[in-house]
Design an enzyme around this catalytic site. Structure first.
Site, short mmCIF file in Angstrom:
data_model
loop_
_atom_site.label_atom_id
_atom_site.label_comp_id
_atom_site.label_asym_id
_atom_site.label_seq_id
_atom_site.Cartn_x
_atom_site.Cartn_y
_atom_site.Cartn_z
CG ASP A 246 0.82 -6.86 12.82
OD1 ASP A 246 0.85 -5.70 13.27
OD2 ASP A 246 1.35 -7.18 11.75
CG HIS A 270 -1.01 -2.29 12.70
ND1 HIS A 270 -0.96 -1.21 11.84
CD2 HIS A 270 -0.37 -3.30 12.06
CE1 HIS A 270 -0.31 -1.55 10.75
NE2 HIS A 270 0.08 -2.81 10.86
CE LYS A 301 0.85 0.29 6.08
NZ LYS A 301 0.74 -0.41 7.37
CG ASP A 304 -7.53 12.83 5.30
OD1 ASP A 304 -7.66 13.74 4.47
OD2 ASP A 304 -8.47 12.14 5.74
CB SER A 360 5.74 -5.77 1.30
OG SER A 360 4.62 -5.74 2.16
CE1 TYR A 420 5.68 -12.08 5.25
CE2 TYR A 420 4.28 -13.58 4.03
CZ TYR A 420 4.47 -12.69 5.07
OH TYR A 420 3.45 -12.42 5.93
NE ARG A 439 1.00 -12.25 8.40
CZ ARG A 439 0.43 -12.12 7.20
NH1 ARG A 439 -0.52 -12.94 6.83
NH2 ARG A 439 0.82 -11.16 6.39
N1 5IU Z 1 3.25 -3.62 6.22
C1 5IU Z 1 3.49 -4.48 5.21
N2 5IU Z 1 3.77 -4.00 3.97
C2 5IU Z 1 3.80 -2.69 3.68
C3 5IU Z 1 3.56 -1.79 4.76
C4 5IU Z 1 3.29 -2.28 6.00
O1 5IU Z 1 3.49 -5.69 5.38
O2 5IU Z 1 4.08 -2.31 2.54
I1 5IU Z 1 3.59 0.21 4.42
C5 5IU Z 1 2.96 -4.08 7.59
C6 5IU Z 1 1.74 -4.96 7.69
C7 5IU Z 1 2.06 -5.82 8.85
C8 5IU Z 1 3.56 -5.98 8.79
O3 5IU Z 1 1.76 -5.12 10.04
O4 5IU Z 1 4.04 -4.85 8.10
C9 5IU Z 1 4.02 -7.24 8.10
O5 5IU Z 1 3.52 -8.37 8.75
P1 5IU Z 1 3.87 -9.87 8.33
O6 5IU Z 1 5.38 -10.04 8.52
O7 5IU Z 1 3.06 -10.70 9.25
O8 5IU Z 1 3.46 -10.06 6.88
#
Ligand code: 5IU
Length: 465
Positions: A246, A270, A301, A304, A360, A420, A439
């Site tokens: 990201d 993304h 994601k 539509d 999540s 997390y 992250r």
């Molecule tokens: N992501 C989530 N949760 C979800 C879905 C996608 O975190 O339920 I669907 C994506 C968002 C981000 C990555 O791009 O997964 C998680 O990033 P971090 O590890 O920085 O939280």
């Protein structure tokens, strides 16, 4: 001391047990609700309940050196027993400390001594089992658990399968019988709860198989070619880490992909947060994915109707279907979304999709029914859907791959409700396959070293499973 009947009446009075119509966290509507947390507001009752729990262990002749309450509700109960009967106590931390010793259990863990688990309510038995596992990791043994109220939804049998004997002071139907006798509730309410319990019993008679390896799952006849490639990569490189890249520029993304490529099975993008998207940059990412042997997953994601997602997948400036091996879609619009996406592909063997069965983030609206319908939708589209985004295993089909986001080396929550869990929790305990880490890596002072740590933690959890 109160009699058993008097105690049940007190619990009813303080609304620790309620009857009516309650929507549980899982989305299931239950005719009964039990919440013993209120008991801390009634210290004399808490003391009586604790004494009953201790007596139950005496009657059952359990031999133990220490006791441990399942956090949080049973903690004060265990404390009362500990103080009243001079029995050493252990405390299981809900979250491991993120500094110092990282201890998960506080107290004196005498190696191989037996610790008795104290719990307030058991439904499936998973909290008791989780506590037992953590205690065992700390070196003590668990043979028995004492619970105040068994909801009779499979917990006893599930724990017995794990070699833990559950002793309950009350069963839910036992409590209800007393309340019917004392005319606090109507006999039809007891019947209603009985049929609810029969329908919601989590015990599955012993079908514990050795879980198949990624390699074996890749070789299943019905496994999609993209999933097969992913399973192969995972086994070859010994990694179930998907890096969520990201970042907002390709210089950084490509550098990361190059440096940590060896540790990952998949990179997640993304594309709409990139400042400098171009066909050339995508080509460079593609080259790196070949050089380091990982797949590209665009976390688009889609959400539509079929006709629209078809254009979104193939068209616009990103032309996602040209370059990403895997994308994902919400199941919310219904199966048309999958048909729409796959209808644009000439060759369905090179592109695949994950359906979002669970998210999540805290407070997300995907309940158990939604999850189940998503799994059914995936099963009907095995020529394109290869698995799920989920927080734990949702499908028993070995060809399906489970991807879980919200992973760090320590449990926690970010400022926007992202939850997390650790690689061990996600892969070993919850049965998912791939950890998605963003992250946890990008915010590290040493991203390469941290990526390697995640790879090792994810793979170790898979091996331990
Ligand atoms: N992501 C989530 N949760 C979800 C879905 C996608 O975190 O339920 I669907 C994506 C968002 C981000 C990555 O791009 O997964 C998680 O990033 P971090 O590890 O920085 O939280």
């Amino acid at each position: 001391m109160l009699s058993r009947e008097e105690l049940v009446l007190r619990l009813f009075e303080i609304e620790a047990v309620k009857f009516g119509s309650f929507t549980l966290k899982s989305g299931i509507v239950s005719p009964v609700y039990v919440d013993l947390r209120v008991m801390i507001s009634y210290p004399s009752l808490l003391k009586e309940v604790s004494e009953l729990l201790w007596k139950k262990a005496e009657e059952a002749n359990v031999q133990y050196k220490s006791l441990c309450g399942v956090p949080y509700t049973a903690l004060p109960m265990a404390t009362c027993i500990s103080v009243d009967h001079d029995i050493p106590m252990l405390i299981r931390r809900k979250e491991a400390k993120d500094y110092g010793t990282k201890k998960k259990v506080e107290g004196n863990c005498e190696k191989d001594s037996v610790c008795l688990i104290i719990e307030d309510v058991v439904t499936t038995g998973s909290s008791v089992y989780e506590t037992a596992e953590i205690l065992e990791e700390a070196g003590v043994r668990v043979t028995d658990a004492i619970v105040l109220l068994d909801r009779e939804q499979g917990g006893k049998a599930n724990l017995c399968n794990k070699n833990i004997t559950l002793h309950s002071v009350f069963t839910l139907t036992g409590v209800m019988k007393i309340l019917v006798e004392k005319e606090k509730i109507k006999p039809n309410q007891l019947q209603e709860v009985k049929s609810f319990l029969a329908k919601n019993n989590s015990f599955k008679p012993s079908t514990i198989h050795r879980s198949l390896s990624f390699r074996e799952r890749g070789m299943q006849k019905q496994t999609h070619p993209v999933a097969r490639r992913l399973f192969d990569i995972m086994e070859q490189k010994q990694t179930n880490l998907c890096f969520s890249a990201d970042v907002d520029n390709f210089a950084e993304l490509l550098e990361l992909a190059d440096k940590i490529g060896q540790y990952i099975c998949c990179i997640k993008t993304h594309v709409d947060i990139m400042e400098d998207f171009s066909a050339q940059n995508i080509k460079s990412l593609k080259e790196l994915s070949v050089r380091h042997n990982f797949l590209i997953f665009e976390d688009r994601k889609f959400a539509d109707i079929g006709n629209t997602v078809r254009s979104q997948y193939t068209g616009g400036i990103y032309k996602i279907s040209d370059w990403c091996d895997i994308t994902n879609a919400h199941s919310l619009p219904g199966p048309g979304i999958v048909s729409g996406l796959k209808s644009s592909l000439d060759d369905k063997s090179t592109r695949a999709c994950l359906l979002i069965a669970e998210m999540s983030s805290q407070g997300n609206l995907a309940d158990s029914k939604y999850k189940q319908s998503t799994v059914e939708m995936a099963s009907e589209h095995g020529d394109f859907v290869i698995g799920f985004i989920c927080t734990s295993k949702v499908s028993e089909n070995p060809s399906h791959i489970h991807f879980t986001p919200g992973v760090k080396l320590i449990n926690g929550v970010d400022g926007f409700g992202q939850k997390y869990l650790t690689p061990d929790e996600v892969i070993r305990r919850r049965g998912s396959d791939v950890i998605i880490v963003g992250r946890g890596i990008t915010e590290s002072a040493n991203r390469i070293k941290t990526a390697k740590e995640f790879q090792e933690a994810g793979w170790m959890a898979y091996n331990r499973r």
